[in-house]
Design a protein around this motif. Sequence first.
Motif, short mmCIF file in Angstrom:
data_model
loop_
_atom_site.label_atom_id
_atom_site.label_comp_id
_atom_site.label_asym_id
_atom_site.label_seq_id
_atom_site.Cartn_x
_atom_site.Cartn_y
_atom_site.Cartn_z
N ASP A 245 -11.37 14.21 8.31
CA ASP A 245 -10.18 14.15 9.16
C ASP A 245 -9.89 12.71 9.58
N LEU A 246 -10.94 11.97 9.88
CA LEU A 246 -10.76 10.57 10.27
C LEU A 246 -10.22 9.75 9.10
N ALA A 247 -10.79 9.97 7.92
CA ALA A 247 -10.32 9.25 6.74
C ALA A 247 -8.86 9.58 6.45
N ALA A 248 -8.48 10.84 6.60
CA ALA A 248 -7.10 11.25 6.35
C ALA A 248 -6.15 10.62 7.35
N GLU A 249 -6.62 10.40 8.56
CA GLU A 249 -5.79 9.76 9.58
C GLU A 249 -5.60 8.27 9.32
N LEU A 250 -6.66 7.60 8.85
CA LEU A 250 -6.64 6.15 8.76
C LEU A 250 -6.23 5.60 7.40
N LEU A 251 -6.23 6.46 6.37
CA LEU A 251 -6.02 5.97 5.01
C LEU A 251 -4.87 6.69 4.31
N PRO A 252 -4.14 6.00 3.43
CA PRO A 252 -3.10 6.63 2.60
C PRO A 252 -3.75 7.23 1.35
N LEU A 253 -4.20 8.47 1.44
CA LEU A 253 -5.02 9.06 0.39
C LEU A 253 -4.21 9.88 -0.63
N ASP A 254 -3.03 10.30 -0.26
CA ASP A 254 -2.22 11.09 -1.19
C ASP A 254 -1.78 10.22 -2.37
N ARG A 255 -2.08 10.68 -3.57
CA ARG A 255 -1.74 9.98 -4.83
C ARG A 255 -2.45 8.63 -4.96
N ALA A 256 -3.51 8.44 -4.21
CA ALA A 256 -4.22 7.16 -4.23
C ALA A 256 -5.30 7.14 -5.32
N GLU B 282 -8.91 -8.43 6.39
CA GLU B 282 -8.58 -8.40 7.81
C GLU B 282 -8.94 -7.02 8.34
N LEU B 283 -9.30 -6.95 9.62
CA LEU B 283 -9.68 -5.68 10.22
C LEU B 283 -8.41 -4.88 10.51
N ALA B 284 -8.29 -3.71 9.86
CA ALA B 284 -7.12 -2.86 10.07
C ALA B 284 -7.35 -1.84 11.17
N ALA B 285 -8.61 -1.39 11.33
CA ALA B 285 -8.92 -0.41 12.36
C ALA B 285 -10.43 -0.36 12.57
N GLU B 286 -10.83 -0.01 13.78
CA GLU B 286 -12.24 0.23 14.08
C GLU B 286 -12.29 1.42 15.03
N ARG B 287 -13.08 2.43 14.66
CA ARG B 287 -13.17 3.65 15.46
C ARG B 287 -14.63 3.99 15.71
N PHE C 21 -27.24 18.31 15.66
CA PHE C 21 -27.34 17.02 16.36
C PHE C 21 -25.98 16.36 16.35
N GLU C 22 -25.76 15.47 17.31
CA GLU C 22 -24.61 14.60 17.30
C GLU C 22 -25.08 13.21 16.88
N GLN C 23 -24.41 12.66 15.89
CA GLN C 23 -24.75 11.32 15.41
C GLN C 23 -23.61 10.38 15.72
N ARG C 24 -23.89 9.31 16.47
CA ARG C 24 -22.86 8.33 16.79
C ARG C 24 -22.54 7.50 15.55
N MET C 25 -21.26 7.26 15.33
CA MET C 25 -20.79 6.61 14.13
C MET C 25 -19.76 5.53 14.47
N ARG C 26 -19.60 4.59 13.55
CA ARG C 26 -18.56 3.57 13.63
C ARG C 26 -17.85 3.50 12.27
N VAL C 27 -16.55 3.40 12.30
CA VAL C 27 -15.78 3.18 11.08
C VAL C 27 -15.02 1.87 11.20
N ASP C 28 -15.17 1.03 10.21
CA ASP C 28 -14.37 -0.18 10.09
C ASP C 28 -13.49 -0.04 8.85
N VAL C 29 -12.20 -0.22 9.05
CA VAL C 29 -11.27 -0.21 7.92
C VAL C 29 -10.80 -1.65 7.70
#
Length: 237
Positions: A16-27, A167-172, A224-232
Motif C-alpha cells: 500500500d505504501l509503495a502504491a501511494e509513493l510510486l507510479p507503478l501502473d504500466r511501469a 534527490e530525496l523525493a519522500a521519507e516515511r 510483532f510490529e516492526q518499525r520501518m523507514r522508506v526512502d524514495v
Amino acid sequence: MRLAAAQPGPVSREIDLAAELLPLDRARILELGCGRAEFTRALAARFPSSHITAMEVDAIQHAKNLAADRPGNVVFAAGGADAIPLPDASVDVVLMLKSLHHVPVERMERALDEIARVLVAGGLAYVSEPIYDGEFNAIVSMFHDERAVREAAFAALVRAVASGRFELAAERFWRAKRRFAGFAEFDDRLIRATHTDHRLSPGVYAAVRERFLRHLAPDGTATFEQRMRVDVLRRRE
C-alpha cells in the motif's frame, strides 16, 4: 534524512505504501533482492500492466522462484544490486525491500551507482529498511545483529543524495506487522534463511525460542510490529 523518527508511524502494508509513493501502473520495475517473491507476486497482481524484473542473489532461493508458478508480467533473474544485468536507463522504478543492508558494506556505493545507471532520468528508487528497535528486532539480534549494516546502508543513501546522483523525493516511517504461524515458521524464514549461514549454538537457539514463545497468542500464532523507514530517491536529470 533521518535514520529513525521519535514516533514510529502508522501501521501499514508495504504494497500500500509503495502504491501511494510510486507510479507503478504500466511501469518497468526492477526488484533487487526479491527473496521468496511474495511481494513480487502481490505487486504483479495489483498492477498487471507493469513489467517486473525480480532479481535474487541467493542461488538456492532463485532456483525455488524459477520452479514456482510465475505471473505473466514477472521475469526472475539471478544477480546482485552491485552488478545489475540490465541496460542503462531501462527501468522506471527500482525496489529494495529490506535488502540494501544485505549488500556487503564495501559494495553499497557501487549498488547505488548501478541503480542510478539503470533508472531513467526522473526514475525512482524505493528503499525500505528496518529500524533497529523493538521486540522483533531484539529477538533477531540474539543471533544476527544488524545494527552496523543497517547504519551503513542509511549512510550510503545519505551519500548518494549528497553526491547529486539522487534527490530525496519522500521519507516515511511506518510499522509492519510480522505474523508467524509458530516458532517453526520463524525458524524456517529467519534462522534457516538460505541467504545467510546462521550457526546458533544450542544455548542461543533455546534462548531465541524461549523469547519468541513469550509472544504466542492462544491460537499458537505470534505477531510483532516492526518499525520501518522508506526512502524514495529520484534520479536526477
